[in-house]
Design an enzyme around this catalytic site. Structure first.
Site, PDB file in Angstrom:
ATOM      1  N   THR A  74     101.116  38.397  35.274  1.00 24.94           N
ATOM      2  CA  THR A  74     101.596  37.761  34.041  1.00 24.94           C
ATOM      3  C   THR A  74     102.250  36.426  34.379  1.00 24.94           C
ATOM      4  O   THR A  74     101.940  35.391  33.772  1.00 24.94           O
ATOM      5  CB  THR A  74     102.583  38.703  33.315  1.00 24.94           C
ATOM      6  OG1 THR A  74     101.880  39.901  32.992  1.00 24.94           O
ATOM      7  CG2 THR A  74     103.142  38.083  32.054  1.00 24.94           C
ATOM      8  N   ASN A 155      89.495  44.019  31.608  1.00 24.79           N
ATOM      9  CA  ASN A 155      90.176  45.267  31.989  1.00 24.79           C
ATOM     10  C   ASN A 155      89.844  46.423  31.056  1.00 24.79           C
ATOM     11  O   ASN A 155      89.936  47.579  31.442  1.00 24.79           O
ATOM     12  CB  ASN A 155      91.688  45.049  32.031  1.00 24.79           C
ATOM     13  CG  ASN A 155      92.210  44.306  30.830  1.00 24.79           C
ATOM     14  OD1 ASN A 155      91.771  43.212  30.506  1.00 24.79           O
ATOM     15  ND2 ASN A 155      93.164  44.906  30.129  1.00 24.79           N
ATOM     16  N   GLN A 185      91.320  42.244  37.912  1.00 28.93           N
ATOM     17  CA  GLN A 185      90.467  43.435  38.065  1.00 28.93           C
ATOM     18  C   GLN A 185      89.420  43.268  39.170  1.00 28.93           C
ATOM     19  O   GLN A 185      88.545  44.107  39.322  1.00 28.93           O
ATOM     20  CB  GLN A 185      89.810  43.789  36.719  1.00 28.93           C
ATOM     21  CG  GLN A 185      90.808  44.112  35.612  1.00 28.93           C
ATOM     22  CD  GLN A 185      91.651  45.379  35.889  1.00 28.93           C
ATOM     23  OE1 GLN A 185      91.282  46.231  36.696  1.00 28.93           O
ATOM     24  NE2 GLN A 185      92.795  45.480  35.226  1.00 28.93           N
ATOM     25  N   SER A 205      97.309  41.023  40.981  1.00 25.46           N
ATOM     26  CA  SER A 205      98.438  41.921  40.746  1.00 25.46           C
ATOM     27  C   SER A 205      98.397  43.079  41.745  1.00 25.46           C
ATOM     28  O   SER A 205      97.347  43.710  41.920  1.00 25.46           O
ATOM     29  CB  SER A 205      98.330  42.455  39.309  1.00 25.46           C
ATOM     30  OG  SER A 205      99.323  43.402  39.065  1.00 25.46           O
ATOM     31  N   ALA A 206      99.544  43.352  42.378  1.00 16.71           N
ATOM     32  CA  ALA A 206      99.577  44.369  43.443  1.00 16.71           C
ATOM     33  C   ALA A 206      99.368  45.790  42.927  1.00 16.71           C
ATOM     34  O   ALA A 206      98.731  46.610  43.592  1.00 16.71           O
ATOM     35  CB  ALA A 206     100.921  44.287  44.169  1.00 16.71           C
ATOM     36  N   HIS A 207      99.909  46.097  41.731  1.00 18.41           N
ATOM     37  CA  HIS A 207      99.872  47.514  41.314  1.00 18.41           C
ATOM     38  C   HIS A 207      98.492  47.964  40.853  1.00 18.41           C
ATOM     39  O   HIS A 207      98.273  49.147  40.593  1.00 18.41           O
ATOM     40  CB  HIS A 207     100.956  47.821  40.269  1.00 18.41           C
ATOM     41  CG  HIS A 207     100.760  47.237  38.912  1.00 18.41           C
ATOM     42  ND1 HIS A 207     100.505  48.011  37.808  1.00 18.41           N
ATOM     43  CD2 HIS A 207     100.810  45.968  38.470  1.00 18.41           C
ATOM     44  CE1 HIS A 207     100.415  47.221  36.741  1.00 18.41           C
ATOM     45  NE2 HIS A 207     100.596  45.988  37.116  1.00 18.41           N
ATOM     46  N   CYS A 331     100.783  49.333  20.609  1.00 14.82           N
ATOM     47  CA  CYS A 331     101.587  49.821  19.506  1.00 14.82           C
ATOM     48  C   CYS A 331     102.561  48.741  19.047  1.00 14.82           C
ATOM     49  O   CYS A 331     103.524  48.444  19.721  1.00 14.82           O
ATOM     50  CB  CYS A 331     102.326  51.070  19.946  1.00 14.82           C
ATOM     51  SG  CYS A 331     102.826  52.041  18.555  1.00 14.82           S
TER      52      CYS A 331
HETATM   53  N1  PLP Z   1      95.479  40.355  33.503  1.00 11.24           N
HETATM   54  C1  PLP Z   1      94.759  41.478  33.423  1.00 11.24           C
HETATM   55  C2  PLP Z   1      93.277  41.395  33.236  1.00 11.24           C
HETATM   56  C3  PLP Z   1      95.385  42.726  33.525  1.00 11.24           C
HETATM   57  O1  PLP Z   1      94.653  43.856  33.451  1.00 11.24           O
HETATM   58  C4  PLP Z   1      96.801  42.761  33.695  1.00 11.24           C
HETATM   59  C5  PLP Z   1      97.507  44.067  33.726  1.00 11.24           C
HETATM   60  O2  PLP Z   1      97.262  44.938  32.941  1.00 11.24           O
HETATM   61  C6  PLP Z   1      97.511  41.559  33.785  1.00 11.24           C
HETATM   62  C7  PLP Z   1      96.806  40.374  33.680  1.00 11.24           C
HETATM   63  C8  PLP Z   1      98.999  41.535  33.994  1.00 11.24           C
HETATM   64  O3  PLP Z   1      99.331  41.929  35.317  1.00 11.24           O
HETATM   65  P1  PLP Z   1     100.809  42.298  35.735  1.00 11.24           P
HETATM   66  O4  PLP Z   1     101.027  43.718  35.324  1.00 11.24           O
HETATM   67  O5  PLP Z   1     100.832  42.143  37.236  1.00 11.24           O
HETATM   68  O6  PLP Z   1     101.726  41.331  35.103  1.00 11.24           O
END
Ligand code: PLP
Length: 386
Positions: A74, A155, A185, A205-207, A331
């Site tokens: 983000t 995603n 992704q 993104s690491a997670h 939501c």
């Molecule tokens: N962009 C995409 C395509 C994502 O799937 C996500 C997370 O769901 C993000 C950005 C945001 O990533 P982060 O959770 O590291 O801020």
């Protein structure tokens, strides 16, 4: 693979922390501020640099790209989008300063909306096919356009963007226009070498690969003029102020290393498991339809519409049966809004509210997948009876 006792078929939302990460991050707890010159700080610095090398290795980067650690994708997306505009107060009226598609993640769409509100207008292009095309950009990029942003893979639906075509169309129309990719992704699901294209930056993104949440990276070309979003410190080569999240960054490095070493087997398994899921759902659930590309999409993602069943009810019913999936509905004010991505693909509100996404980890056992399919068919029957 279980998260607690559940089967996580919601890996695109969060993969779940890898066992290697649990062990590996402990070392970072004994370190201090990575900017300190004493040994406690320098141990942290060394761990960060090792993690940077691991992420760079997974991405096949050369010396012309730089990994900047952030608090997640983000922040990386916000930074990429705001950076070209930070040195000016306001844009001129009726210009197209940025371009993106209606399929993007909110972490791209909302910064774009904010840019417009501060006088830098742009366009969100519709993309009913599930991705933008070169033709879309050829007719939209202008001499004023400073940045185009497109995702590597969606995603929710797993559609892949034809990035090579998009970059080419953008640079043909305006060679100074930046091209940013939300590549969240991509990791662990493709060995596509993004930076072999003429892209300028990408977010990760690491997670999403088994690291900790709250850490990510913006990868940028080293020759790109760059205004940091966060200022007030010289960290990350003056590209991102603030004391680094050492444990998070270490977790990213470990997860990147695990993924890189097992890449070929991972692709084979994800592809086989996704095909198994598709086949079982197609034959086991009456009326089901697929929204993801059955060939050539993201290898771990299945998006299904089940007429007559509310996706949110299905998510809860599956949760009770020990299976995590996602409905894609956000939501807002207590009322689930149908996913903007599914709507952009042309689904009706009703179909979008009956759509769930299943996104695989790379280590499910055959029993888990069979159990998940049984749970799905049972939950659908329960949902239709009500
Ligand atoms: N962009 C995409 C395509 C994502 O799937 C996500 C997370 O769901 C993000 C950005 C945001 O990533 P982060 O959770 O590291 O801020």
């Amino acid at each position: 693979m279980r998260n607690g006792a559940a089967i996580n078929l919601d890996a695109n939302a969060s993969y779940g922390v890898l066992p290697e990460v649990y062990e590996g991050v402990r070392e970072s707890f004994g370190t201090l501020n990575p900017s300190s010159i004493h040994a406690g700080g320098q141990r942290a610095r060394a761990l960060i640099e090792a993690a940077r090398d691991s992420v760079a290795a997974l991405l096949g980067l050369s010396r012309s790209e730089r990994v900047i650690f952030t608090s997640g994708a983000t922040e990386a997306n916000s930074t990429a989008l705001f950076s070209p505009f930070l040195s000016e107060e306001r844009g001129a009226p009726d210009r197209c300063y940025w371009l993106t598609s209606a399929l993007e993640h909110h972490s791209v769409l909302e910064p774009c909306v904010r840019l417009s509100a501060s006088g830098f207008s742009g366009r969100i292009l519709s993309a009913e096919r599930g991705f933008l095309t070169g033709e879309d950009l050829r007719s939209a990029v202008t001499a004023d356009t400073r940045i185009v942003t497109a995702m590597f893979a969606n995603n929710e639906t797993g559609h892949l963007s034809p990035l090579s075509e998009l970059v080419k169309a953008t640079k043909e129309r305006n060679e100074n226009c930046r091209f940013h990719v939300d590549a969240v992704q991509l990791l662990g699901k493709s060995d596509f070498r993004l930076f072999d294209l003429l892209i300028d930056s990408a977010s990760f993104s690491a997670h999403k690969i088994g690291g900790l949440p709250g850490v990510g990276a913006l990868v940028i070309r080293t020759d790109l003029p760059y205004n940091p979003l966060l200022v007030g410190g010289a960290q990350e080569i003056r590209h991102r102020a603030g004391t680094e999240n050492v444990a998070g960054i270490v977790s990213f490095g470990i997860a990147a290393e695990v993924v890189r070493k097992g890449l070929a087997e991972r692709f084979r398994k994800l592809d086989a498991d996704r095909r198994f899921l598709e086949e079982r759902l197609r034959t086991g659930v009456e009326g089901i339809s697929f929204n993801h590309p059955v060939e050539g999409g993201l290898i771990n993602t299945v998006s299904v519409t089940v007429p007559g069943v509310r996706a949110d009810d299905l998510v809860v019913a599956l949760d009770l049966r020990g299976v995590y999936v996602s409905s894609g509905a956000a939501c807002a004010s207590g009322k689930p809004e149908p996913s903007h991505v599914l709507k952009a693909l042309g689904l009706s509100d009703e179909s979008a509210r009956s759509t769930v996404r299943l996104s695989l980890r790379a280590d499910h056992t055959a029993e888990e997948l069979a159990q998940a399919v049984d749970a799905f068919t049972a939950a659908v029957s329960g949902g239709r009876c009500r």
